[in-house]
Scaffold this motif. Structure first.
Motif, mmCIF file in Angstrom:
data_model
loop_
_atom_site.group_PDB
_atom_site.id
_atom_site.type_symbol
_atom_site.label_atom_id
_atom_site.label_comp_id
_atom_site.label_asym_id
_atom_site.label_seq_id
_atom_site.Cartn_x
_atom_site.Cartn_y
_atom_site.Cartn_z
ATOM 1 N N LYS B 293 -15.001 21.120 -11.377
ATOM 2 C CA LYS B 293 -15.767 21.042 -12.626
ATOM 3 C C LYS B 293 -14.868 20.555 -13.776
ATOM 4 O O LYS B 293 -15.269 19.727 -14.585
ATOM 5 N N HIS B 294 -13.659 21.086 -13.817
ATOM 6 C CA HIS B 294 -12.742 20.722 -14.906
ATOM 7 C C HIS B 294 -11.755 19.616 -14.512
ATOM 8 O O HIS B 294 -10.785 19.372 -15.227
ATOM 9 N N ARG B 295 -12.004 19.030 -13.350
ATOM 10 C CA ARG B 295 -11.139 17.949 -12.840
ATOM 11 C C ARG B 295 -9.660 18.368 -12.796
ATOM 12 O O ARG B 295 -8.759 17.555 -13.059
ATOM 13 N N ALA B 296 -9.459 19.592 -12.453
ATOM 14 C CA ALA B 296 -8.093 20.130 -12.496
ATOM 15 C C ALA B 296 -7.213 19.574 -11.377
ATOM 16 O O ALA B 296 -5.999 19.391 -11.563
ATOM 17 N N LEU B 297 -7.821 19.290 -10.219
ATOM 18 C CA LEU B 297 -7.017 18.716 -9.123
ATOM 19 C C LEU B 297 -6.635 17.276 -9.475
ATOM 20 O O LEU B 297 -5.486 16.866 -9.285
ATOM 21 N N ASP B 298 -7.616 16.559 -10.022
ATOM 22 C CA ASP B 298 -7.335 15.191 -10.479
ATOM 23 C C ASP B 298 -6.226 15.154 -11.527
ATOM 24 O O ASP B 298 -5.323 14.319 -11.464
ATOM 25 N N GLU B 299 -6.364 16.062 -12.475
ATOM 26 C CA GLU B 299 -5.379 16.070 -13.552
ATOM 27 C C GLU B 299 -3.984 16.403 -13.015
ATOM 28 O O GLU B 299 -2.985 15.827 -13.456
ATOM 29 N N THR B 300 -3.946 17.300 -12.048
ATOM 30 C CA THR B 300 -2.657 17.638 -11.425
ATOM 31 C C THR B 300 -2.057 16.407 -10.750
ATOM 32 O O THR B 300 -0.854 16.136 -10.867
ATOM 33 N N LEU B 301 -2.922 15.654 -10.071
ATOM 34 C CA LEU B 301 -2.431 14.436 -9.418
ATOM 35 C C LEU B 301 -1.971 13.398 -10.447
ATOM 36 O O LEU B 301 -1.032 12.647 -10.186
ATOM 37 N N THR B 302 -2.628 13.379 -11.602
ATOM 38 C CA THR B 302 -2.177 12.467 -12.659
ATOM 39 C C THR B 302 -0.772 12.847 -13.127
ATOM 40 O O THR B 302 0.075 11.982 -13.337
ATOM 41 N N HIS B 303 -0.558 14.145 -13.270
ATOM 42 C CA HIS B 303 0.796 14.605 -13.609
ATOM 43 C C HIS B 303 1.793 14.167 -12.528
ATOM 44 O O HIS B 303 2.884 13.671 -12.830
ATOM 45 N N ALA B 304 1.409 14.363 -11.282
ATOM 46 C CA ALA B 304 2.293 13.982 -10.173
ATOM 47 C C ALA B 304 2.615 12.494 -10.252
ATOM 48 O O ALA B 304 3.768 12.082 -10.057
ATOM 49 N N GLN B 305 1.582 11.732 -10.578
ATOM 50 C CA GLN B 305 1.764 10.284 -10.681
ATOM 51 C C GLN B 305 2.781 9.932 -11.782
ATOM 52 O O GLN B 305 3.591 9.022 -11.615
ATOM 53 N N THR B 306 2.717 10.653 -12.874
ATOM 54 C CA THR B 306 3.669 10.423 -13.960
ATOM 55 C C THR B 306 5.098 10.685 -13.489
ATOM 56 O O THR B 306 6.017 9.904 -13.761
ATOM 57 N N TYR B 307 5.274 11.798 -12.769
ATOM 58 C CA TYR B 307 6.627 12.108 -12.281
ATOM 59 C C TYR B 307 7.105 11.067 -11.281
ATOM 60 O O TYR B 307 8.282 10.702 -11.257
ATOM 61 N N ILE B 308 6.185 10.591 -10.461
ATOM 62 C CA ILE B 308 6.557 9.535 -9.512
ATOM 63 C C ILE B 308 6.990 8.272 -10.265
ATOM 64 O O ILE B 308 7.954 7.607 -9.882
ATOM 65 N N HIS B 309 6.291 8.016 -11.358
ATOM 66 C CA HIS B 309 6.660 6.864 -12.187
ATOM 67 C C HIS B 309 8.093 7.029 -12.720
ATOM 68 O O HIS B 309 8.901 6.097 -12.653
ATOM 69 N N TYR B 310 8.394 8.229 -13.227
ATOM 70 C CA TYR B 310 9.763 8.500 -13.703
ATOM 71 C C TYR B 310 10.775 8.329 -12.568
ATOM 72 O O TYR B 310 11.865 7.787 -12.757
#
Lengths: 339, 339
Positions: B293-310
């Motif tokens: 409902k709150h897209r929390a898994l998606d948002e977590t993956l977005t964070h993961a994606q940011t770290y992968i970018h770093y």
């Protein structure tokens, strides 16, 4: 009850024999304690809280004192033993935290164990932390020889603990197996604490061997006396519950010696109480009666006395000094300690 | 469900992205495995038996691979990374054994955990053994720099685990606190594994920093993806029970993000199920519904994606090579891994 255990029972001079050593190392030991407190610091409050509970609850700081005294014996003169003594106490504290979880102990040094206050999980993890901190301190010291001695000692301690776990409840454990366990789990860290003292002053294999042998034999005697105390001291004297070993089904040397001479009924008794841990309120008293019948506590103390003799012999090569006398006294203390 | 998690869910290309790295290091990794098996030897059979159960049960050997690849990236050419990679896997295995006791986990890598087979006591002690063996291997290598990095990493891992324990069941844990826990308990060993690779080729602070940053960010992403997998993978995919984190009351990033946007009823739900661990059969499904409902898994993956970018950015300074591409692919794998 024979002469030896009577002397032992009545002895209240044990602590006097520890005093010479305590006096000699007292200012250094304060610095060790300062390092210990400093290195317990962590952004996670629970870590220093739990660790201090154990470390500040007392303990004689036997192993740090050995490192300090042995380095003084070889006339080493630097601050290095201070930091390494702290590292060794950290390793010791880590093993105590894990031991108490493994043994489900409730009392240590007269106060509730960390696991009984904060739970097993915290004790396991803070133990890991202390162990890591010990290695950080050794790395700061920078001696690969010291790191070699203490990482090898740590492996052996863990092996000794696993050996003990495996032979737990096995009433047919042999005396040799038991002595191997005691050597690994207890004597190894005494040995390392002393050997490290010798290593600091550069390579001198003869000193290193002598002090390693001193520590190993002292440690073995220490463990055997512990085994006896668990059956006959009062809990005020040893700071833990008398009968803990019995309750936990630990097969210690007194039991092994009594089992060797046991009749069929006695064998069944040991098998029931330690082999299957089915115990009732009267069993501890009965166990004590069987141990005394076969003079198993006395015989254990005789073994301890032999190891103390070896320990003292290892010191003969060093020239007389206050440290040397203090270490001789420590040997006597170990045999006669009444607290 | 958004595009990102759909891609993620459907992805079966994860393992292909791991292959380049696996191929490059395969012969070295075999030698790492040989050292691991050799150094598990002990006169106490239970030690290799229990440790092999964990270590031979698989695992991707992610951290050893990182050490091997990072040392190759800086064109270091010796056998040292082999032994150090084994040491790092030993530290990892020790923490897994202790974690599984702390978390009361029953399944790891698709097989019953060591603690569920041999009991908590053996797992604690064999963990201690592996940890000591790791230091013995490092001492044999002889680099105080490596010892410094890995003893410090070990302390941090323990601190992270204690932090996690303390904040366990606290549904109001902040995102920052959570990221600190993940950094300490997971990213630190990834960081150390990579940094060690750089250190071997002599002092080059720039390489060291770059590879440490690469490892740290990769490790963080790895942990966040793990958190997501625990809610939406199948147990065949991740080799442990889906919903373990939920069952254990672990407050992971998806929960923290969903709690931030939760209405009163939802807050009560999280408080009951994770705060007090009072759960019924339908709760896991409900939790998943709230997370979506709150897209929390998606948002977590977005964070993961940011770290992968770093992580990938940290690699830019290195000149092109098969190892560099393989590490880039590993980053993608980490995000898309489907097993």
């Amino acid at each position: 009850m024979t002469a030896l255990s009577q002397i032992y029972e009545k002895s209240n001079i044990g602590s006097d024999l520890l005093k010479p050593l305590q006096t000699l190392v007292s200012s250094d030991l304060e610095r060790v304690n300062a390092i210990i407190l400093d290195r317990l610091k962590s952004p996670i409050d629970l870590i220093p809280t739990l660790a201090r509970h154990l470390i500040a609850a007392g303990g004689k700081r036997m192993r740090p004192m050995l490192t300090l005294a042995c380095s003084a014996l070889v006339e080493h003169n630097s601050d290095r033993p201070i930091r390494l003594a702290a590292a060794i106490e950290f390793i010791h504290a880590a093993t105590l935290l894990h031991d108490d979880v493994v043994d489900e102990s409730e009392l240590r040094r007269g106060v509730p164990t960390a696991n009984s206050v904060w739970g097993n999980q915290a004790s396991i993890l803070v133990g890991d932390f202390l162990f890591s901190r010990a290695f950080e301190l050794m790395v700061e010291d920078g001696s690969l020889d010291v790191l070699r001695i203490l990482s090898s000692a740590s492996s052996k301690i863990a092996e000794g603990e696993v050996m003990q776990l495996v032979s737990s409840k096995d009433v047919t454990t042999s005396q040799n197996t038991y002595l191997e366990i005691a050597t690994y789990k207890t004597a190894t860290l005494f040995e390392a604490a002393c050997q490290v003292g010798a290593v600091l002053d550069g390579p001198n294999l003869e000193n290193e061997r002598a002090l390693a042998s001193f520590g190993r034999n002292l440690g073995l005697a220490f463990q055997l006396v512990d085994d006896v105390l668990d059956y006959q001291a009062s809990s005020e004297m040893i700071g833990k519950n008398v009968g803990d070993d019995f309750k936990e089904g630990k097969i210690t040397l007194p039991v092994i010696l009594a089992y060797k001479k046991a009749n069929e009924d006695e064998k069944k008794f040991w098998q029931r109480t330690l082999g299957t841990k089915q115990q009732n309120a009267k069993d501890f008293g009965q166990a004590l009666a069987y141990l005394n019948k076969h003079r198993a506590l006395d015989e254990t103390l005789t073994h301890a006395q032999t190891y103390i003799h070896y320990a003292q012999e290892s010191l003969i090569k060093f020239k007389p000094s206050p440290y040397l006398s203090a270490l001789f006294d420590l040997c006597e203390f170990c045999l006669k300690r009444a607290f």
